[in-house]
Design a protein around this motif. Structure first.
Motif, PDB file in Angstrom:
ATOM      1  N   LYS A   8       0.859  -1.183   0.000  1.00  0.00           N
ATOM      2  CA  LYS A   8       0.000   0.000   0.000  1.00  0.00           C
ATOM      3  C   LYS A   8       0.893   1.230   0.000  1.00  0.00           C
ATOM      4  O   LYS A   8       1.622   1.487   0.961  1.00  0.00           O
ATOM      5  N   VAL A   9       0.840   1.970  -1.099  1.00  0.00           N
ATOM      6  CA  VAL A   9       1.713   3.136  -1.293  1.00  0.00           C
ATOM      7  C   VAL A   9       0.845   4.391  -1.299  1.00  0.00           C
ATOM      8  O   VAL A   9      -0.084   4.508  -2.103  1.00  0.00           O
ATOM      9  N   PHE A  10       1.170   5.314  -0.410  1.00  0.00           N
ATOM     10  CA  PHE A  10       0.407   6.563  -0.315  1.00  0.00           C
ATOM     11  C   PHE A  10       1.254   7.695  -0.893  1.00  0.00           C
ATOM     12  O   PHE A  10       2.349   7.975  -0.419  1.00  0.00           O
ATOM     13  N   ILE A  11       0.723   8.371  -1.921  1.00  0.00           N
ATOM     14  CA  ILE A  11       1.433   9.444  -2.616  1.00  0.00           C
ATOM     15  C   ILE A  11       0.786  10.760  -2.217  1.00  0.00           C
ATOM     16  O   ILE A  11      -0.417  10.972  -2.445  1.00  0.00           O
ATOM     17  N   THR A  12       1.556  11.654  -1.624  1.00  0.00           N
ATOM     18  CA  THR A  12       0.961  12.837  -0.991  1.00  0.00           C
ATOM     19  C   THR A  12       0.563  13.944  -1.956  1.00  0.00           C
ATOM     20  O   THR A  12      -0.247  14.797  -1.608  1.00  0.00           O
ATOM     21  N   ARG A  13       1.146  13.987  -3.164  1.00  0.00           N
ATOM     22  CA  ARG A  13       0.793  15.023  -4.137  1.00  0.00           C
ATOM     23  C   ARG A  13       0.590  14.390  -5.507  1.00  0.00           C
ATOM     24  O   ARG A  13       1.029  13.266  -5.753  1.00  0.00           O
ATOM     25  N   LYS A  14      -0.059  15.115  -6.393  1.00  0.00           N
ATOM     26  CA  LYS A  14      -0.252  14.596  -7.741  1.00  0.00           C
ATOM     27  C   LYS A  14       1.090  14.553  -8.463  1.00  0.00           C
ATOM     28  O   LYS A  14       1.849  15.517  -8.446  1.00  0.00           O
ATOM     29  N   LEU A  15       1.360  13.440  -9.126  1.00  0.00           N
ATOM     30  CA  LEU A  15       2.579  13.246  -9.903  1.00  0.00           C
ATOM     31  C   LEU A  15       2.207  13.171 -11.387  1.00  0.00           C
ATOM     32  O   LEU A  15       1.034  13.036 -11.731  1.00  0.00           O
ATOM     33  N   PRO A  16       3.186  13.247 -12.291  1.00  0.00           N
ATOM     34  CA  PRO A  16       2.860  13.136 -13.715  1.00  0.00           C
ATOM     35  C   PRO A  16       2.077  11.861 -14.021  1.00  0.00           C
ATOM     36  O   PRO A  16       2.307  10.804 -13.414  1.00  0.00           O
ATOM     37  N   ASP A  28      -0.538  -1.041  -4.716  1.00  0.00           N
ATOM     38  CA  ASP A  28      -1.853  -0.584  -4.256  1.00  0.00           C
ATOM     39  C   ASP A  28      -1.679   0.899  -3.915  1.00  0.00           C
ATOM     40  O   ASP A  28      -1.456   1.267  -2.766  1.00  0.00           O
ATOM     41  N   ALA A  29      -1.738   1.725  -4.950  1.00  0.00           N
ATOM     42  CA  ALA A  29      -1.333   3.130  -4.824  1.00  0.00           C
ATOM     43  C   ALA A  29      -2.526   4.039  -4.587  1.00  0.00           C
ATOM     44  O   ALA A  29      -3.513   4.005  -5.330  1.00  0.00           O
ATOM     45  N   HIS A  30      -2.410   4.871  -3.552  1.00  0.00           N
ATOM     46  CA  HIS A  30      -3.411   5.903  -3.255  1.00  0.00           C
ATOM     47  C   HIS A  30      -2.903   7.214  -3.828  1.00  0.00           C
ATOM     48  O   HIS A  30      -1.837   7.703  -3.453  1.00  0.00           O
ATOM     49  N   LEU A  31      -3.668   7.812  -4.763  1.00  0.00           N
ATOM     50  CA  LEU A  31      -3.249   9.027  -5.440  1.00  0.00           C
ATOM     51  C   LEU A  31      -3.933  10.254  -4.854  1.00  0.00           C
ATOM     52  O   LEU A  31      -5.053  10.181  -4.350  1.00  0.00           O
ATOM     53  N   LEU A  53       5.321   5.485   2.119  1.00  0.00           N
ATOM     54  CA  LEU A  53       4.869   6.868   1.946  1.00  0.00           C
ATOM     55  C   LEU A  53       5.747   7.532   0.891  1.00  0.00           C
ATOM     56  O   LEU A  53       6.972   7.418   0.930  1.00  0.00           O
ATOM     57  N   VAL A  54       5.105   8.232  -0.045  1.00  0.00           N
ATOM     58  CA  VAL A  54       5.831   8.985  -1.072  1.00  0.00           C
ATOM     59  C   VAL A  54       5.517  10.468  -0.862  1.00  0.00           C
ATOM     60  O   VAL A  54       4.549  10.991  -1.422  1.00  0.00           O
ATOM     61  N   PRO A  55       6.315  11.150  -0.044  1.00  0.00           N
ATOM     62  CA  PRO A  55       6.081  12.576   0.201  1.00  0.00           C
ATOM     63  C   PRO A  55       6.875  13.446  -0.762  1.00  0.00           C
ATOM     64  O   PRO A  55       7.680  12.949  -1.561  1.00  0.00           O
TER      65      PRO A  55
END
Length: 334
Positions: A8-16, A28-31, A53-55
């Protein structure tokens, strides 16, 4: 602790979009579709529920927040090169690995640095504003109209001769600038020879002798207010400061005062000490032509952001597969 096959990967901001699409395929990515900065409680909730976490630089991952992380969180894969937004030591104490995305933004940031080095002495933004202001102030070319200063033959002092600083030096040399630099460690003789660069072990001595100062060092406790009021006062009255690194490396209040007093000639800033807030005094100075201000866009290229995302994905996959991530950031790096 083993992480499930699709973490489960949580991405804190919108990426390309290409990066987000690949993350959805692999994890299992949360965008963050809205690209809304997370409030602290939302960030804590994400860290309690996620494996990874991807901050970004806008997320402050301090010790207090790390202490509230869930047991499953084992990787913070920062979307960015600088990790001054993360307490690396606190993460290590909780058994959390931290990675970053180095070596992909050097050229983009160096391009923007060079643009500011040109823009400030040559008054580029002032000139552009004249043509978009319908006040009839421009009456055509004149021998004394909008005179700036030549950069050819001037001395550039680079504070931080890492990858970005070296990339800046290569560009600046092509523009006829004489390269001077201050760094914790001297670069190789080959690099010095190629750039015809002069090394200064004393930052104070270099600042007093150069015409343009480019700040390209990382933000660490040791570099906070590295360009202090005392050091800014060492600079020539006709000198310029350009900063595309981090705002806190310069004492912003001291810089503003020096500009107001005419102690230095001008500044080009892509970063600010209290970002995203910009001191109204800086904006006023920009309106008067003393400063060029940009909204932290030094690394903002499509190619750079996609490269960063690919680095994040590689780090996550390596970690999930039980390997050491290639861009692991070790405690005590600063």
């Amino acid at each position: 602790m083993a992480i499930r096959k699709r973490p489960k990967v949580f991405i804190t901001r919108k990426l390309p979009d290409p990066v987000e699409t690949r993350m959805r395929e692999l994890f299992d990515a949360h965008l963050n579709i809205e690209d809304r900065p997370l409030a602290q409680p939302e960030l804590v909730a994400a860290m309690r529920e996620s494996d990874v976490l991807v901050p970004t630089v806008t997320d402050r991952i301090d010790a207090a927040i790390i202490e509230q992380a869930g047991e499953n969180l084992k990787l913070i894969a920062n979307f960015g090169n600088g990790v001054d937004n993360i307490d690396i030591d606190a993460a290590a104490r909780r058994g959390i690995t931290v990675t970053n995305t180095p070596n992909v933004l050097s050229e983009d940031t160096a391009d923007m640095t060079m643009a500011l080095i040109l823009a400030v002495p040559r008054r580029l933004t002032e000139g552009a504003q004249i043509l978009t202001t319908d006040d009839g102030s421009w009456q055509g070319w004149s021998p004394t109209w909008m005179l700036g200063h030549r950069i050819w033959g001037k001395r550039l002092g680079i504070v931080g001769m890492g990858r970005i600083g070296t990339a800046v030096a290569r560009r600046a040399k092509a523009f006829g600038l004489s390269i001077h630099y201050h760094n914790r460690r001297r670069v190789s003789q080959q690099t010095e020879d190629q750039l015809e660069a002069t090394y200064w072990d004393s930052l104070d001595q270099m600042l007093a002798r150069v015409d343009i100062v480019s700040v390209n060092c990382p933000s660490t406790p040791a570099t906070f207010h590295l360009l202090s009021a005392r050091r800014i006062a060492l600079m020539k009255p006709g000198a310029y400061i350009v900063n595309t690194a981090r705002g806190g490396i310069i004492d912003e209040a001291a810089l503003i005062q020096a500009l107001k007093d005419g102690a230095i000639a001008g500044a080009g800033l892509d970063v600010f000490e209290h970002e995203p807030a910009v001191d109204p005094k800086l904006i006023k100075l920009a309106e008067s032509g003393r400063v060029v201000l940009l909204p932290h866009m030094g690394s903002a290229t499509v190619e750079g952001r996609i490269d960063m995302g690919e680095k994040v994905i590689i780090n996550i996959r390596a970690f999930v597969d039980g390997h050491r991530p290639p861009d692991r950031v070790l405690p005590g790096r600063n």
